[in-house]
Design an enzyme around this catalytic site. Structure first.
Site, PDB file in Angstrom:
ATOM      1  N   GLN A  64      13.255  -3.291  -6.752  1.00  0.00           N
ATOM      2  CA  GLN A  64      14.286  -2.848  -5.821  1.00  0.00           C
ATOM      3  C   GLN A  64      14.820  -4.057  -5.044  1.00  0.00           C
ATOM      4  OE1 GLN A  64      12.449   0.197  -3.419  1.00  0.00           O
ATOM      5  NE2 GLN A  64      12.731   1.767  -4.984  1.00  0.00           N
ATOM      6  N   GLU A 127      -0.051 -11.540  -7.394  1.00  0.00           N
ATOM      7  CA  GLU A 127      -1.081 -11.048  -8.296  1.00  0.00           C
ATOM      8  C   GLU A 127      -2.271 -12.002  -8.303  1.00  0.00           C
ATOM      9  OE1 GLU A 127      -1.250  -8.243  -9.841  1.00  0.00           O
ATOM     10  OE2 GLU A 127       0.770  -7.489  -9.430  1.00  0.00           O
ATOM     11  N   TYR A 158      -0.970  -9.972   2.353  1.00  0.00           N
ATOM     12  CA  TYR A 158      -0.490  -8.590   2.259  1.00  0.00           C
ATOM     13  C   TYR A 158      -0.367  -7.959   3.645  1.00  0.00           C
ATOM     14  CZ  TYR A 158      -0.931  -8.262  -2.831  1.00  0.00           C
ATOM     15  OH  TYR A 158      -0.751  -8.412  -4.185  1.00  0.00           O
ATOM     16  N   SER A 183      -4.211   3.962  -9.632  1.00  0.00           N
ATOM     17  CA  SER A 183      -3.188   4.183 -10.656  1.00  0.00           C
ATOM     18  C   SER A 183      -3.560   3.542 -11.995  1.00  0.00           C
ATOM     19  CB  SER A 183      -1.841   3.632 -10.180  1.00  0.00           C
ATOM     20  OG  SER A 183      -1.389   4.348  -9.053  1.00  0.00           O
ATOM     21  N   ASN A 184      -4.064   2.329 -11.939  1.00  0.00           N
ATOM     22  CA  ASN A 184      -4.422   1.617 -13.169  1.00  0.00           C
ATOM     23  C   ASN A 184      -5.947   1.532 -13.294  1.00  0.00           C
ATOM     24  OD1 ASN A 184      -1.656   0.964 -13.878  1.00  0.00           O
ATOM     25  ND2 ASN A 184      -1.720  -0.461 -12.149  1.00  0.00           N
ATOM     26  N   GLU A 244      -3.090  -4.479  -0.136  1.00  0.00           N
ATOM     27  CA  GLU A 244      -2.715  -3.325   0.692  1.00  0.00           C
ATOM     28  C   GLU A 244      -3.785  -2.244   0.708  1.00  0.00           C
ATOM     29  OE1 GLU A 244      -2.032  -2.062  -3.350  1.00  0.00           O
ATOM     30  OE2 GLU A 244      -1.418  -3.895  -2.312  1.00  0.00           O
ATOM     31  N   LYS A 245      -4.739  -2.330  -0.198  1.00  0.00           N
ATOM     32  CA  LYS A 245      -5.834  -1.353  -0.231  1.00  0.00           C
ATOM     33  C   LYS A 245      -6.643  -1.411   1.065  1.00  0.00           C
ATOM     34  CE  LYS A 245      -6.037  -1.897  -5.228  1.00  0.00           C
ATOM     35  NZ  LYS A 245      -4.858  -2.802  -5.233  1.00  0.00           N
TER      36      LYS A 245
END
Length: 347
Positions: A64, A127, A158, A183-184, A244-245
């Site tokens: 985005q 990453e 983060y 999610s992964n 962000e976790k």
């Protein structure tokens, strides 16, 4: 200065006062003119750059792309003397060019043909090394690195804790013990192994694509906040890789993070020691499960003591991250080049 010698003496061999005054005025005039002929130099330390600093983002780091005006750093963050652009045709005007690692795949064909003299290139990645491929191809390419690592030229975490004098503790109402948004999910990951063994001793509410229970953006925090504890398990374990976790899904949501990532000492460089639980604090996952299930309310509240002094600041807007280059620029090593990017990132 040979041209000054005849002015020091009159034809009669005695100091010529008028000549000396004239020479002084002439020298002073030349000294002052140097600032106009070469304005980048002064009587003190040489200035690193003349404003405005032009930063070209070769490709936007996220899917985005927000509205990016040239004065966005001043408009949003009160950072002056800096202009941001995504227009590649302005490459010849750019002092800094930013390359997210995602834009470097599969190779150099998408990069400018050459680096302009005095131009600095920045490699950007949020990453971990485990999820960053093909680094060896970029040796001797980038002047600066911009990552979550504290030893980066431009450090972009983060999130962080910022001072807050509210002196209040806000703990949302709890209806469950432990939750996890994933999610992964890959069985080969360390976090999958830890979850599998931990779930033998307690129930974990799982949300996300991996469990076919995706949470909408607006209901993520409200859902997580109902749990006492959150599994802030990183997808890989590397120095400073704290995402962000921890910051959003745990601390901002108002739950206690149970972390799996770098050692406890590394976490304590970012957050207070009594604000989280580390998986490695226990001899076994059964001990961890017992600790979570038997914790009384008084002990639980102690994990939120940080709220009396701090609040959470998330870094989620790439415009703010890119604008960080502006404030860091005067202190960066000009002309530096990373000979082996892969070795640095994996160190």
């Amino acid at each position: 200065m040979p041209w000054a010698l005849p002015l020091r003496w009159s034809p009669w061999g005695r100091p010529g006062v008028k000549a000396l005054v004239t020479a002084g005025v002439f020298v002073t005039t030349l000294w002052n003119m140097r600032f106009f002929l070469n304005p980048s130099k002064g009587s003190g330390e040489e200035l690193k750059h003349r404003e405005p600093l032009v930063i070209l983002v070769w490709e936007w780091p996220s899917k985005q792309v927000p509205s990016v005006s040239r004065d966005v750093c001043r408009e949003l963050y009160s950072i002056t003397g800096c202009q941001l652009t995504t227009e590649r045709q302005l490459l010849h005007q750019a002092d800094v060019v930013v390359f997210p690692h995602s834009s470097l795949q599969p190779g150099r064909d998408k990069l400018p043909k050459e680096k302009l003299p005095g131009q600095n290139w920045v490699w950007v990645s949020l990453e971990s090394p485990s999820n960053t491929r093909a680094l060896a191809a970029w040796n001797k390419t980038f002047n600066w690195v911009m990552t979550y690592r504290q030893d980066s030229d431009i450090f972009i975490p983060y999130g962080k804790l910022v001072p807050n004098r509210s002196a209040t503790v806000n703990i949302p109402a709890k209806t469950s013990l432990v939750s996890w948004v994933i999610s992964n999910y890959h069985r080969t990951q360390k976090r999958a192994e830890v979850y599998k063994n931990l779930s033998r001793y307690l129930h974990v509410n799982i949300y996300g694509k991996a469990n076919n229970k995706p949470l909408c953006k607006d209901c993520l925090l409200s859902t997580i906040s109902k749990s006492k504890f959150y599994l802030a398990f990183e997808n890989s374990i590397h120095r400073d890789y704290i995402t962000e976790k921890l910051w959003r899904n745990s601390l901002l949501a108002g739950t206690v993070p149970v972390v799996l990532g770098p050692p406890r000492a590394n976490y304590e460089q970012f957050v207070p020691a009594d604000s989280f639980i580390h998986v490695n604090d226990f001899g076994s996952l059964e001990e961890l499960a017992t600790f979570l299930k038997t914790m009384n309310s008084s002990r639980y509240r102690q994990f939120f003591a940080w709220q009396r002094r701090f609040s959470v600041k998330l870094y989620a807007d790439w415009r703010e991250r890119i604008c960080a280059i502006c404030t860091a620029y005067p202190h960066l090593h000009q002309g530096r080049l990373y000979p082996d990017l892969k070795s640095w990132f994996n160190s």
